[in-house]
Design an enzyme around this catalytic site. Structure first.
Site, PDB file in Angstrom:
ATOM      1  N   ASP A 199      92.055  42.519  65.018  1.00 56.22           N
ATOM      2  CA  ASP A 199      93.126  42.760  65.089  1.00 56.22           C
ATOM      3  C   ASP A 199      93.394  43.028  63.334  1.00 56.22           C
ATOM      4  OD1 ASP A 199      92.711  42.639  67.239  1.00 56.22           O
ATOM      5  OD2 ASP A 199      93.251  40.165  67.193  1.00 56.22           O
ATOM      6  N   ASP A 225      98.563  28.482  65.906  1.00 49.46           N
ATOM      7  CA  ASP A 225      98.485  29.941  64.041  1.00 49.46           C
ATOM      8  C   ASP A 225     100.038  29.980  64.195  1.00 49.46           C
ATOM      9  OD1 ASP A 225      95.995  28.196  63.946  1.00 49.46           O
ATOM     10  OD2 ASP A 225      95.302  29.858  65.153  1.00 49.46           O
ATOM     11  N   SER A 273      87.686  34.072  71.561  1.00 42.66           N
ATOM     12  CA  SER A 273      88.041  34.597  69.445  1.00 42.66           C
ATOM     13  C   SER A 273      87.619  32.999  68.656  1.00 42.66           C
ATOM     14  CB  SER A 273      89.454  34.133  70.323  1.00 42.66           C
ATOM     15  OG  SER A 273      89.966  33.990  68.957  1.00 42.66           O
ATOM     16  N   ARG A 329      95.179  26.937  57.935  1.00 41.52           N
ATOM     17  CA  ARG A 329      96.490  27.698  57.742  1.00 41.52           C
ATOM     18  C   ARG A 329      97.767  27.722  56.324  1.00 41.52           C
ATOM     19  NH1 ARG A 329      93.448  31.006  60.343  1.00 41.52           N
ATOM     20  NH2 ARG A 329      92.916  30.588  62.544  1.00 41.52           N
TER      21      ARG A 329
END
Ligand code: ARG
Length: 406
Positions: free
Chosen positions: A15, A125, A177, A96
């Site tokens: 991605d 996220d 994922s 994050r």
């Protein structure tokens, strides 16, 4: 003339690799790729750097943030026993904010006008990346190419092929994922989307199946100082090394697998699989040592703040003032959480089998014992019980007087 630059959080996966070109084509920007190592077990950061350049990034930065992640993110989370919904040790939610910090730093270093992330519009996220950026650098724009563009995996592969974007081994589709760091590993999608289906064994990487775990238990002694682990079996270790070693040892006994239905901030219930051998072992040991060392009122209230702490971290509010205030509380509360915990690792469980503290334990043998050394004055209990029960006794009497059933 050079185009404005945007710093993309780059993972090296499909991605974000195709996002580099897409941002150039559709947003008219040059992309600076930034890969942050938070202990996700990437073997070669240089290779990731090169991959970003091959995919068209004008610059690629890799940051080794493993120690920073341990001391600045895992440590406070552990002090707070932070578990979202009482189950999930906040693996991705913890990384994050640190990634955002480095994106912003890279933007400053390279004169970028914005930052970008590869999250979809359905998860937490995106919130963590963007709210984090709003706090640390409100002047920077945020972009979410994957959310905006909504390409399926196959379409992304075609897009890459048409433009000659090299996506070597990444194309062999992992059905899940995955996000990963030193505190654990997360898996979503594929077969897991049916919450009735038991997680296939190929979801897991950091732990063995209970059936394959050794038939002999293993014991580990974890030493804590000020609420943080400092040694394993008497060997002093830095936090990142300690977490890594414990992750391996606990994972070898099948410890740390979590299968849960999770309430996302965006309103979706999702089925999530986590593997967090070290996190589960450490939180289990840490809670037990707190039971020994924390005064009752403090212990009781700490549990309330812990739930709030987990919630705010999950919801992307890491850089806000409540987080800072709660950290101060956790810090103060953890001051005297000193001692050692014996943990048995066996067949998927991390079980505390002993604990002691030389200078901070509140367990007092003379108070607890039923044997000869007993110094607890039982005669005091009589009056205590009467006064403790007085409010209820009064209430129950009134109910009776009024002819109400109770
Ligand atoms: N559901 C977890 C969370 O919100 C894990 C997210 C993992 N992210 C990912 N891109 N796979 O923290």
């Amino acid at each position: 003339m050079s185009k404005p630059r945007v710093v993309l959080a780059y993972s090296g996966g499909l991605d974000t690799s195709v996002a580099i070109r897409w941002m150039q084509e559709h947003k008219g920007v040059d992309v600076v790729a930034c890969a942050v190592d938070v202990g996700q077990g990437v073997d070669d950061l240089d290779e990731i750097r090169q991959r970003a350049l091959d995919c068209g990034a004008v610059e690629a930065v890799v940051v080794d943030a493993k120690d920073e992640f341990a001391t600045g993110f895992i440590a406070p989370a552990l002090k707070a026993n932070a578990m979202y919904m009482n189950k999930y040790p906040l693996v991705s939610a913890l990384s994050r904010p640190l990634i955002v910090k480095h994106l912003v730093q890279t933007a400053r270093d390279t004169g970028a006008v914005g930052v970008a992330h590869g999250s979809t519009g359905k998860g937490n996220d995106q919130v963590r990346f963007e709210v984090g950026t709003m706090c640390l650098a409100p002047d920077l724009e945020t972009m979410a190419p994957i959310r905006e563009w909504g390409l399926s995996r196959d379409a992304a592969i075609d897009y890459a092929a048409e433009r000659g974007i090299p996506i070597p081994s990444m194309t062999k589709a992992s059905p899940y994922s995955i996000d990963e760091n030193a505190w654990g590993r997360t898996a979503e999608c594929g077969e897991l989307e049916d919450p009735w289906i038991a997680p296939p064994e190929d979801v897991y990487e950091r732990s063995v199946a209970v059936a394959d775990a050794p038939d002999e238990p293993e014991e580990v002694v974890i030493a804590f100082r000020g609420g943080l682990p400092t040694a394993l079996d008497g060997r002093e270790l830095g936090l990142n090394d300690l977490v890594q070693e414990l992750d391996r040892r606990a994972g070898a006994h099948g410890v740390g697998r979590i299968d849960m239905i999770e309430d996302r901030l965006v309103g979706i219930k999702s089925r999530e699989i986590y593997e967090c051998p070290a996190a589960i072992t450490l939180v289990t040991a840490h809670r037990d040592l707190e039971d020994l060392c924390l005064e009752q009122e403090l212990a009781d209230h700490k549990r309330v703040e812990e739930a709030r702490y987990a919630l705010l971290v999950y919801n992307g509010l890491w850089w806000g003032p409540l987080k800072g205030a709660l950290d101060a509380f956790m810090e103060e509360a953890s001051q005297y959480v000193n001692g050692e915990v014996r943990v048995q690792l066996f067949k998927g469980n991390a079980t505390v089998v002993g604990r002691r503290s030389q200078d901070s334990g509140l367990y007092t043998y003379e108070m607890a014992t039923y044997d000869a050394g007993d110094q607890f004055d039982q005669s005091l209990a009589e009056g205590f019980v009467k006064l403790w029960g007085l409010p209820l006794k009064t209430w129950a009497a009134r109910q009776r007087d009024a002819g109400r059933d109770s």
